[in-house]
Design a protein around this motif. Structure first.
Motif, PDB file in Angstrom:
ATOM      1  N   SER A  11       0.829  -1.204   0.000  1.00 15.77           N
ATOM      2  CA  SER A  11       0.000   0.000   0.000  1.00 15.77           C
ATOM      3  C   SER A  11       0.870   1.263   0.000  1.00 15.77           C
ATOM      4  O   SER A  11       0.582   2.219  -0.709  1.00 15.77           O
ATOM      5  CB  SER A  11      -0.934   0.003   1.212  1.00 15.77           C
ATOM      6  N   VAL A  12       1.941   1.226   0.789  1.00 20.24           N
ATOM      7  CA  VAL A  12       2.860   2.373   0.808  1.00 20.24           C
ATOM      8  C   VAL A  12       3.509   2.540  -0.563  1.00 20.24           C
ATOM      9  O   VAL A  12       3.617   3.648  -1.100  1.00 20.24           O
ATOM     10  CB  VAL A  12       3.925   2.175   1.902  1.00 20.24           C
ATOM     11  N   ALA A  15       1.231   4.154  -3.054  1.00 19.03           N
ATOM     12  CA  ALA A  15       1.096   5.598  -2.849  1.00 19.03           C
ATOM     13  C   ALA A  15       2.328   6.343  -3.350  1.00 19.03           C
ATOM     14  O   ALA A  15       2.212   7.381  -4.015  1.00 19.03           O
ATOM     15  CB  ALA A  15       0.861   5.893  -1.360  1.00 19.03           C
ATOM     16  N   LEU A  16       3.503   5.820  -3.045  1.00 21.66           N
ATOM     17  CA  LEU A  16       4.729   6.493  -3.462  1.00 21.66           C
ATOM     18  C   LEU A  16       4.879   6.456  -4.982  1.00 21.66           C
ATOM     19  O   LEU A  16       5.316   7.433  -5.602  1.00 21.66           O
ATOM     20  CB  LEU A  16       5.942   5.847  -2.792  1.00 21.66           C
ATOM     21  N   ARG A  46      -8.617   6.486  -2.263  1.00 19.93           N
ATOM     22  CA  ARG A  46      -8.066   6.551  -0.901  1.00 19.93           C
ATOM     23  C   ARG A  46      -6.604   6.950  -0.922  1.00 19.93           C
ATOM     24  O   ARG A  46      -6.149   7.739  -0.101  1.00 19.93           O
ATOM     25  CB  ARG A  46      -8.194   5.189  -0.213  1.00 19.93           C
ATOM     26  N   LEU A  47      -5.854   6.384  -1.855  1.00 16.37           N
ATOM     27  CA  LEU A  47      -4.429   6.720  -1.952  1.00 16.37           C
ATOM     28  C   LEU A  47      -4.249   8.199  -2.288  1.00 16.37           C
ATOM     29  O   LEU A  47      -3.410   8.889  -1.697  1.00 16.37           O
ATOM     30  CB  LEU A  47      -3.762   5.841  -3.019  1.00 16.37           C
ATOM     31  N   ALA A  49      -6.337  10.585  -1.683  1.00 14.89           N
ATOM     32  CA  ALA A  49      -6.729  11.379  -0.520  1.00 14.89           C
ATOM     33  C   ALA A  49      -5.581  11.452   0.483  1.00 14.89           C
ATOM     34  O   ALA A  49      -5.327  12.506   1.085  1.00 14.89           O
ATOM     35  CB  ALA A  49      -7.980  10.781   0.129  1.00 14.89           C
ATOM     36  N   ALA A  50      -4.870  10.327   0.658  1.00 10.03           N
ATOM     37  CA  ALA A  50      -3.732  10.326   1.576  1.00 10.03           C
ATOM     38  C   ALA A  50      -2.616  11.238   1.056  1.00 10.03           C
ATOM     39  O   ALA A  50      -1.967  11.961   1.824  1.00 10.03           O
ATOM     40  CB  ALA A  50      -3.211   8.899   1.761  1.00 10.03           C
ATOM     41  N   LEU A  51      -2.387  11.225  -0.256  1.00  5.65           N
ATOM     42  CA  LEU A  51      -1.362  12.101  -0.833  1.00  5.65           C
ATOM     43  C   LEU A  51      -1.743  13.572  -0.649  1.00  5.65           C
ATOM     44  O   LEU A  51      -0.914  14.414  -0.302  1.00  5.65           O
ATOM     45  CB  LEU A  51      -1.157  11.792  -2.320  1.00  5.65           C
ATOM     46  N   VAL A  52      -3.005  13.876  -0.886  1.00  4.26           N
ATOM     47  CA  VAL A  52      -3.465  15.256  -0.737  1.00  4.26           C
ATOM     48  C   VAL A  52      -3.302  15.705   0.718  1.00  4.26           C
ATOM     49  O   VAL A  52      -2.875  16.822   1.004  1.00  4.26           O
ATOM     50  CB  VAL A  52      -4.926  15.393  -1.190  1.00  4.26           C
TER      51      VAL A  52
END
Lengths: 253, 253
Positions: A11-12, A15-16, A46-47, A49-52
């Motif tokens: 998951s990390v 995102a990266l 979701r990813l 949103a986490a980046l934002v």
DNA sequence: ACAGTCTTTTCTGCCATGCGGAACGCGCCC
DNA sequence: GGGCGCGTTCCGCATGGCAGAAAAGACTGT
């Protein structure tokens, strides 16, 4: 990018990777991001949103997601400004001789990005597209670039298209390789036709094109355009090579 | 940083926070990263490995992890050299008047980093500590900075201490806020005492301190030191404000 | 301009698999 | 030898991914 960790956090990593793609390729839609990562749209959402949340991405008014302030500038612009400086004098001469607008583009993932434009003098002309991107497989310069791609890279790109279009692109690129130039006959914009050739040996790849209103396109003039484009691309390539050897730039050669 | 997502991906968020901290605060050790995130060292190691894999971090020869090439330039280092240039003339005058060494520090997570030192002429003196760090809650300048932190940020830091020490720091900071200055009486080094005050309005926070051998510390001289520090900090702040408005730097004001 | 339809994005709940803690081993320093 | 920090591995469970529903936006036809 370093060797994959022995115990990857998928998951990390997703995102990266998404953040790195935003940086390298620019704004993207949610569904494109999901397709690129091979995940469900809700997962991609979701990813993103986490980046934002941590400023690695921002959302544009048109709902696309763009790189956020934490990310640095992508490598391409530095190389691009170098390339741009080398190419502009030649593009200006090309436009003066042929009377149509010329573009310089570089690859950016599945798209080509316009690095420079020299507009012709005609009242009806193709304008400045610097900073914009087009799908590589539809634009003339993009196809000129793709024709030089290796099989794996090309398969990855074609895998993102529907099978019928992938087959058309595949055939089209065979023609590009045979003829030495690529044609975009209104595939990206109604009324616009462009001819493109690669800049041989440009680091990371580059291509130039002449773009014109369809009404001014002529099969009779095509060979002349191709010849002029090819010699211009060779001149740009020579300047790039001279510069990497530390020689002063020769204005015309 | 934007509003927290309604459904946070905690592992992704931890990785992105860690990357942002690397960018903002510079190289860090594995165990410090783990403490900062409130996770086990093995978890922090995984996160760092994921960051390294995608070029968001690099590992230094001394095993610390530093920001990777994908991250943009942080705001802080520029601010530090900027701050340093503004502060040095004032620190020099302060040292000439008071006869003790002076330091300029900025916050870097739970520590304070020494950005500049002006040493006094005495044979026994506090030497140059530029580049070094001290725990914020133990150093004078650090405490001067912490006293201005908001409740949440402070709670996160105190949460990393044992309860007895957290309570002492909490009480100490209340005193700092009341008096307007902070004292470090041999908490960081036997025989060393320092008085610190914040530089008001410094971007990202800054503080200055006078540091001296304990044998030269005097409760009688303390008010004089505090007054001199406070006016020096105000002068540094004024220079920072003048520069951000585009005015030429005035040498003494 | 408006209504209907389709596409895309966003939100939510469930469950199984991927993530974190604990334990362990290795290397370095005093 | 002991202590510390870093890095690796195993296992249980809680979090992340998928599926589906709801909301928002784009497109088409009247």
């Amino acid at each position: 990018m370093r060797n994959a960790p022995t115990y990857p956090l998928s998951s990390v990593d997703a995102a990266l990777l998404l953040a790195a793609l935003l940086r390298q390729e620019g704004p993207t839609r949610l569904t494109d991001a999901a397709a690129r990562l091979g995940v469900a749209p809700s997962t991609a959402h979701r990813l993103l949103a986490a980046l934002v949340h941590r400023d690695f991405a921002v959302q544009l008014p048109d709902r696309r997601y763009a790189p956020g302030p934490v990310l640095g500038e992508p490598v391409a612009p530095v190389a691009s400004s170098h390339l741009r400086d080398a190419a502009l004098p030649h593009l200006r001469r090309l436009v003066a001789e042929q009377g149509e607008s010329a573009h310089l583009v570089v690859p950016a993932g599945g798209v080509t990005r316009f690095v420079a434009t020299v507009e012709c003098d005609a009242v009806l002309r193709v304008g400045d597209r610097t900073g914009r991107t087009l799908p590589a497989h539809r634009s003339a310069a993009g196809k000129a670039l793709l024709a030089g791609w290796d099989t794996d890279a090309l398969a990855a790109l074609l895998g993102q298209l529907d099978p019928a279009e992938a087959e058309r692109v595949h055939r089209d690129l065979r023609g590009v390789r045979r003829r030495g130039f690529a044609l975009n006959d209104q595939a990206t914009e109604v009324g616009l036709t462009a001819v493109g050739v690669p800049v041989p040996g440009a680091p990371g790849g580059a291509a130039i094109s002449l773009a014109m209103p369809r009404v001014r396109f002529s099969r009779d003039r095509l060979p002349g355009w191709v010849t002029a484009l090819t010699s211009t691309a060779a001149a740009v390539a020579a300047d790039l090579t001279d510069e990497s050897r530390g020689r002063p730039r020769s204005p015309g050669s």
